[in-house]
Design an enzyme around this catalytic site. Structure first.
Site, PDB file in Angstrom:
ATOM      1  N   ALA A   1       0.466   4.185   2.942  1.00 35.57           N
ATOM      2  CA  ALA A   1       0.818   3.155   1.790  1.00 35.57           C
ATOM      3  C   ALA A   1      -0.476   2.525   1.012  1.00 35.57           C
ATOM      4  CB  ALA A   1       1.641   1.894   2.565  1.00 35.57           C
TER       5      ALA A   1
ATOM      6  N   GLY B   1      -8.430  -8.401   2.799  1.00 34.92           N
ATOM      7  CA  GLY B   1      -7.080  -7.517   2.724  1.00 34.92           C
ATOM      8  C   GLY B   1      -7.263  -6.145   2.434  1.00 34.92           C
TER       9      GLY B   1
ATOM     10  N   MET C   1     -19.083   7.591   3.180  1.00 38.00           N
ATOM     11  CA  MET C   1     -20.084   7.018   3.833  1.00 38.00           C
ATOM     12  C   MET C   1     -20.435   5.392   3.749  1.00 38.00           C
ATOM     13  SD  MET C   1     -22.890  10.273   3.661  1.00 38.00           S
ATOM     14  CE  MET C   1     -23.286   9.890   1.852  1.00 38.00           C
TER      15      MET C   1
ATOM     16  N   ASP D   1      -9.021   4.348   2.152  1.00 37.59           N
ATOM     17  CA  ASP D   1      -7.683   4.363   1.334  1.00 37.59           C
ATOM     18  C   ASP D   1      -7.734   4.050  -0.160  1.00 37.59           C
ATOM     19  OD1 ASP D   1      -6.947   4.822   3.910  1.00 37.59           O
ATOM     20  OD2 ASP D   1      -6.349   2.859   4.260  1.00 37.59           O
TER      21      ASP D   1
HETATM   22  O1  RIB Z   1      -7.423   2.112   6.606  1.00 34.78           O
HETATM   23  C1  RIB Z   1      -6.939   0.758   6.815  1.00 34.78           C
HETATM   24  C2  RIB Z   1      -5.558   0.827   7.193  1.00 34.78           C
HETATM   25  O2  RIB Z   1      -5.617   1.564   8.918  1.00 34.78           O
HETATM   26  C3  RIB Z   1      -4.908  -0.454   7.710  1.00 34.78           C
HETATM   27  O3  RIB Z   1      -4.037  -0.868   6.440  1.00 34.78           O
HETATM   28  C4  RIB Z   1      -4.191  -0.455   8.775  1.00 34.78           C
HETATM   29  O4  RIB Z   1      -2.799  -0.676   8.710  1.00 34.78           O
HETATM   30  C5  RIB Z   1      -4.470   1.108   9.469  1.00 34.78           C
HETATM   31  O5  RIB Z   1      -3.518   2.018   9.103  1.00 34.78           O
END
Ligand code: RIB
Length: 313
Positions: free
Chosen positions: A41, A287, A221, A252
């Protein structure tokens, strides 16, 4: 549709701590935040915030968290046609601890994410065929990942595999079927069994994967930047210097932003540079998804960093 993220969603339970408690100790922590997370997500939201048309194939729990996750994805304009609730199963959650040095420790309880099955990909094929890129992580069952990789290969859709969290059960043959393999240093160490203490080590571990047939290895890294290896070249992109307060979800952020710019321009190095800026900005706020910048903020940041580099010459 530009990008399909086939993966996880979680509810992030983030506690900001001075230190981890010892065994048997109760310790007060300064603050807590609840947020929408999950590696899949987060990556979907990052790409959508930059303007990509994103669909998410995922499973949420049969609880308030599940409804909230669907609403949250829709708020960012993400297609949730193939996001569904699993009756009687709770949503995935991630208790996260962030220390004063902005470093995190994450536990995941997969919940409904365990119920994302190969059949769910089969059900979504008509829509998935429209996508220019498929993005995968490892918070869902491996057979589902393998089905997604086979599907991408059958339809000539490039695939990014982010092997997070690392699993030694991941089949190397499937890694080689992906166009981009994007681990962080820890994941690279676990998956190759090789040390990653120095940049030389990281280059060797990436070269090992390239030798096995992986096309592009992009290693994130942290504040040391990014290493991109192919069979012909190794590129290094430096991280920007920022005041980090929470690094959770930065990997992410990188992958979501990379996906957006790769689909848009097909220029890998330039996508890595933009993603480095996006991830850098994300760690300056608390966050995961809520820390991701807007496209305007990203462009402004990258311009400022480029002009300060120029002045320094
Ligand atoms: O990469 C960070 C994520 O890892 C967090 O949002 C947590 O939910 C885990 O999936």
């Amino acid at each position: 549709m530009d990008i399909a993220v086939i993966g996880s969603n979680m509810v992030d339970l983030i506690t900001y701590i001075d230190r981890m408690p010892k065994e048997g100790e109760t310790l007060e922590a300064p603050s807590f935040e609840l947020g929408c997370g999950g590696k899949g997500a987060n990556q979907a939201v990052a790409a959508a915030k930059l303007g990509s048309k994103v669909m998410m194939v995922t499973k949420v729990g049969d609880d308030l968290f599940g409804s909230n996750t669907i609403q949250n994805l829709q708020k960012y304009g993400i297609n949730t046609e193939f996001t569904s609730k699993v009756p009687g199963i709770p949503s995935g959650v991630a208790p996260i601890f962030v220390d004063p040095e902005s470093k995190n420790r994450i536990l995941i309880v997969k919940g409904a994410n365990q119920n994302l099955l190969p059949m769910d990909i089969n059900n979504a094929t008509a829509r998935l065929k429209e996508c220019s890129l498929i993005v995968l992580q490892l918070e869902i069952p491996l057979p589902t990942i393998y089905r997604a990789i086979d599907f991408g290969n059958e339809h000539n859709i490039p695939i990014i595999l982010n092997p997070a969290p690392a699993s030694r059960e991941l089949d190397f043959d499937y890694i080689c079927k992906c166009d981009f393999f994007m681990p962080n240093e820890t994941e690279l160490e676990i998956l190759t069994g090789m040390p990653v203490d120095t940049e030389e080590h990281i280059r060797d571990a990436a070269a090992f994967l390239i030798g096995k047939g992986v096309k592009n290895v992009i290693v994130t890294m942290g504040n040391r930047g990014v290493l991109w290896a192919t069979k012909d070249n190794v590129h290094r992109v430096e991280a920007h210097s920022v005041d980090a307060i929470d690094t959770t979800g930065a990997g992410d952020a990188f992958i979501g932003c990379f996906s957006h710019y790769y689909v848009k321009d097909k220029d890998i190095l330039s996508a890595i540079k933009m993603a480095t800026g996006f991830a850098g900005l994300s760690v300056t706020k608390r966050g995961t998804q809520i820390s991701y910048p807007s496209k305007d903020e990203l462009i402004q940041f990258v311009k400022e960093k480029e002009s300060s580099l120029f002045k320094g010459c």
